[in-house]
Design an enzyme around this catalytic site. Structure first.
Site, PDB file in Angstrom:
ATOM      1  N   SER A 125       0.814  -1.217   0.000  1.00  0.00           N
ATOM      2  CA  SER A 125       0.000   0.000   0.000  1.00  0.00           C
ATOM      3  C   SER A 125       0.846   1.265   0.000  1.00  0.00           C
ATOM      4  CB  SER A 125      -0.879  -0.015   1.254  1.00  0.00           C
ATOM      5  OG  SER A 125      -1.463   1.238   1.474  1.00  0.00           O
ATOM      6  N   TYR A 150      -0.750  -0.601   9.990  1.00  0.00           N
ATOM      7  CA  TYR A 150      -1.083  -1.267   8.716  1.00  0.00           C
ATOM      8  C   TYR A 150       0.100  -1.165   7.754  1.00  0.00           C
ATOM      9  CZ  TYR A 150      -3.465  -1.191   4.079  1.00  0.00           C
ATOM     10  OH  TYR A 150      -3.853  -1.370   2.774  1.00  0.00           O
ATOM     11  N   LYS A 154       2.706  -4.044   6.144  1.00  0.00           N
ATOM     12  CA  LYS A 154       2.861  -4.196   4.692  1.00  0.00           C
ATOM     13  C   LYS A 154       4.343  -4.135   4.287  1.00  0.00           C
ATOM     14  CE  LYS A 154      -1.514  -4.381   3.192  1.00  0.00           C
ATOM     15  NZ  LYS A 154      -2.077  -5.544   2.507  1.00  0.00           N
TER      16      LYS A 154
HETATM   17  N1  LIG Z   1      -8.772  -0.758  -1.693  1.00  0.00           N
HETATM   18  C1  LIG Z   1      -7.758   0.087  -1.532  1.00  0.00           C
HETATM   19  O1  LIG Z   1      -7.928   1.311  -1.647  1.00  0.00           O
HETATM   20  C2  LIG Z   1      -6.380  -0.435  -1.245  1.00  0.00           C
HETATM   21  C3  LIG Z   1      -5.291   0.446  -1.245  1.00  0.00           C
HETATM   22  C4  LIG Z   1      -4.025  -0.042  -0.933  1.00  0.00           C
HETATM   23  C5  LIG Z   1      -3.852  -1.389  -0.662  1.00  0.00           C
HETATM   24  N2  LIG Z   1      -4.933  -2.225  -0.666  1.00  0.00           N
HETATM   25  C6  LIG Z   1      -4.740  -3.630  -0.334  1.00  0.00           C
HETATM   26  O2  LIG Z   1      -5.404  -4.431  -1.290  1.00  0.00           O
HETATM   27  C7  LIG Z   1      -5.956  -5.585  -0.665  1.00  0.00           C
HETATM   28  C8  LIG Z   1      -7.439  -5.711  -0.995  1.00  0.00           C
HETATM   29  O3  LIG Z   1      -8.101  -4.525  -0.616  1.00  0.00           O
HETATM   30  P1  LIG Z   1      -9.683  -4.436  -0.609  1.00  0.00           P
HETATM   31  O4  LIG Z   1     -10.032  -3.029  -0.914  1.00  0.00           O
HETATM   32  O5  LIG Z   1     -10.268  -5.536  -1.407  1.00  0.00           O
HETATM   33  O6  LIG Z   1      -9.985  -4.674   0.945  1.00  0.00           O
HETATM   34  P2  LIG Z   1     -11.354  -5.171   1.611  1.00  0.00           P
HETATM   35  O7  LIG Z   1     -11.369  -4.620   2.998  1.00  0.00           O
HETATM   36  O8  LIG Z   1     -12.508  -4.866   0.721  1.00  0.00           O
HETATM   37  O9  LIG Z   1     -11.182  -6.749   1.628  1.00  0.00           O
HETATM   38  C9  LIG Z   1     -10.272  -7.386   2.476  1.00  0.00           C
HETATM   39  C10 LIG Z   1     -10.897  -8.690   2.886  1.00  0.00           C
HETATM   40  O10 LIG Z   1     -10.008  -9.365   3.763  1.00  0.00           O
HETATM   41  C11 LIG Z   1     -10.807 -10.092   4.668  1.00  0.00           C
HETATM   42  N3  LIG Z   1     -10.038 -10.441   5.885  1.00  0.00           N
HETATM   43  C12 LIG Z   1      -9.564  -9.597   6.828  1.00  0.00           C
HETATM   44  N4  LIG Z   1      -8.945 -10.286   7.792  1.00  0.00           N
HETATM   45  C13 LIG Z   1      -9.016 -11.598   7.444  1.00  0.00           C
HETATM   46  C14 LIG Z   1      -8.561 -12.801   8.041  1.00  0.00           C
HETATM   47  N5  LIG Z   1      -7.909 -12.796   9.208  1.00  0.00           N
HETATM   48  N6  LIG Z   1      -8.821 -13.969   7.408  1.00  0.00           N
HETATM   49  C15 LIG Z   1      -9.475 -13.985   6.244  1.00  0.00           C
HETATM   50  N7  LIG Z   1      -9.939 -12.873   5.625  1.00  0.00           N
HETATM   51  C16 LIG Z   1      -9.709 -11.693   6.219  1.00  0.00           C
HETATM   52  C17 LIG Z   1     -11.978  -9.158   4.989  1.00  0.00           C
HETATM   53  O11 LIG Z   1     -13.091  -9.863   5.491  1.00  0.00           O
HETATM   54  C18 LIG Z   1     -12.228  -8.511   3.632  1.00  0.00           C
HETATM   55  O12 LIG Z   1     -13.288  -9.136   2.924  1.00  0.00           O
HETATM   56  C19 LIG Z   1      -5.673  -5.441   0.833  1.00  0.00           C
HETATM   57  O13 LIG Z   1      -4.532  -6.205   1.145  1.00  0.00           O
HETATM   58  C20 LIG Z   1      -5.377  -3.974   1.010  1.00  0.00           C
HETATM   59  O14 LIG Z   1      -4.488  -3.763   2.075  1.00  0.00           O
HETATM   60  C21 LIG Z   1      -6.186  -1.774  -0.959  1.00  0.00           C
END
Ligand SMILES: NC(=O)c1ccc[n+]([C@@H]2O[C@H](COP(=O)([O-])OP(=O)(O)OC[C@H]3O[C@@H](n4cnc5c(N)ncnc54)[C@H](O)[C@@H]3O)[C@@H](O)[C@H]2O)c1
Length: 322
Positions: A125, A150, A154
């Site tokens: 991220s 967080y 990462k």
């Molecule tokens: N969406 C963004 O803006 C963004 C930006 C930078 C990085 N990211 C990274 O991209 C990835 C996906 O992001 P997203 O937007 O789909 O996030 P999201 O929050 O929509 O989905 C993450 C999922 O992980 C699941 N989760 C959390 N803890 C868990 C556990 N212990 N066991 C199993 N499942 C678990 C949650 O239930 C959720 O459905 C993440 O790793 C996030 O850090 C996202």
């Protein structure tokens, strides 16, 4: 899918999340016969929409035994997307540690012990950048000094990805994503305003933006983000050399420019909610500590996808609404 991984299972953690479910859809659109195993701690409506086309296992991957069960000898690619995003991990340190660090370690270990050198795609991220000496604009090699738990987890994940790749345990590819828009449902991410100020007015609802009009953070459209993840999962990992994570190619419209783009793109027949600005110091404090601009020169040189501008992202979103 690269030849080596043909016919193997694709595991997507966080498969019920925003990116995970969209990635599964993209993979199935390219190959309807793809064997996809989605896993998430919760079964969301996004997973229901994929019923019959993917296998789903509800599980908490902060448990090492669960990770070993999910990864098998036929696992060809792992997209590790599960995470407790920025705001959530700040509120609950232990839950953040479990979801963002322990789960990553257990999954990497399961791959080392059980699968045959799988492709492992890790989502890092923009929140990995920070600190007093943070430049306004970051590139692939800007030092990472996150100011939130967080981001710290990462950075650790990125380093482990390098090391597991160096040791030949897996073939790692990582990307530092900017804030992805337009989220269908709000989550705990403090960058959420960028999605909310597009989604809500276009649904006819008024929106109060918690940051000032001049605030600028790097963004990426969801369609581009899923294409990027897929490209990372299918490219030749050797092209990443010994430094396995790169920056996503962000665009950086200000909040005021997003509001103007929403007004410009809104179809005349759609009732349009208003956007007003009222600063929330807590949200601004965290968001202001992120870079304004994120350069993704390595991604560009590798031909990985990037967006053309905020209006194109909004029009893509509207097209998806039908
Ligand atoms: N969406 C963004 O803006 C963004 C930006 C930078 C990085 N990211 C990274 O991209 C990835 C996906 O992001 P997203 O937007 O789909 O996030 P999201 O929050 O929509 O989905 C993450 C999922 O992980 C699941 N989760 C959390 N803890 C868990 C556990 N212990 N066991 C199993 N499942 C678990 C949650 O239930 C959720 O459905 C993440 O790793 C996030 O850090 C996202």
């Amino acid at each position: 899918m690269s030849g080596r991984n043909e016919g193997k299972t694709i595991l997507i953690t966080g498969g019920g999340g925003f990116l995970g479910a969209r990635l599964a859809e993209l993979i199935l659109a390219k190959d309807p016969k793809a064997a996809i195993l989605l896993t998430d701690i919760d079964r969301s409506p996004r997973v229901d929409a994929l019923a019959g086309r993917v296998e789903f296992i509800r599980a908490d991957i902060s448990d090492p035994g669960i990770c070993r069960d999910l990864v098998g000898p036929h696992t060809g690619t792992v997209y590790h997307l599960a995470s407790l995003v920025s705001g959530g991990a700040e509120k609950d340190f232990e839950a953040g540690l479990r979801a963002n660090l322990f789960a990553t370690i257990h999954l990497l270990e399961a791959c080392r012990l059980r699968a045959e050198k799988p492709v492992f795609v890790f989502t890092s991220s923009i929140a990995t950048f920070g600190g007093r000496n943070l430049p306004d604009e970051v590139d692939d090699y800007t030092y990472q000094h996150p100011q939130n738990s967080y981001g710290a987890a990462k950075v650790a994940g990125e380093q482990l990805l390098n090391d597991y790749s160096r040791k030949g345990f897996l073939d790692g590819r990582g990307v530092r994503l900017p804030a992805i828009i337009v989220r269908d449902v709000a989550n705990t991410a403090l960058s959420g305003y960028a999605s909310n100020m597009i989604r809500e007015p276009l649904a006819g609802k008024d929106y109060l933006c918690p940051v000032g009009e001049e605030m600028r953070i790097p963004l990426m459209g969801i369609a581009t983000a899923t294409r990027l993840l897929h490209a990372l999962g299918t490219m030749d990992g050797a092209l990443l050399g010994d430094y396995r994570s790169l920056n996503g190619r962000g665009i950086s419209p200000s909040a005021g420019e997003i509001a103007a783009a929403v007004a410009a793109c809104a179809p005349p027949e759609r009732p349009l909610g208003s956007i007003a600005f009222r600063r929330d110091p807590e949200v601004e404090r965290v968001v202001a500590a992120w870079p304004r601009v994120m350069h993704g020169k390595r991604a560009e040189a590798l031909g990985l996808p990037g967006d053309r501008g905020i209006e194109a992202v909004i029009r893509e979103y509207l097209a998806g609404l039908g």
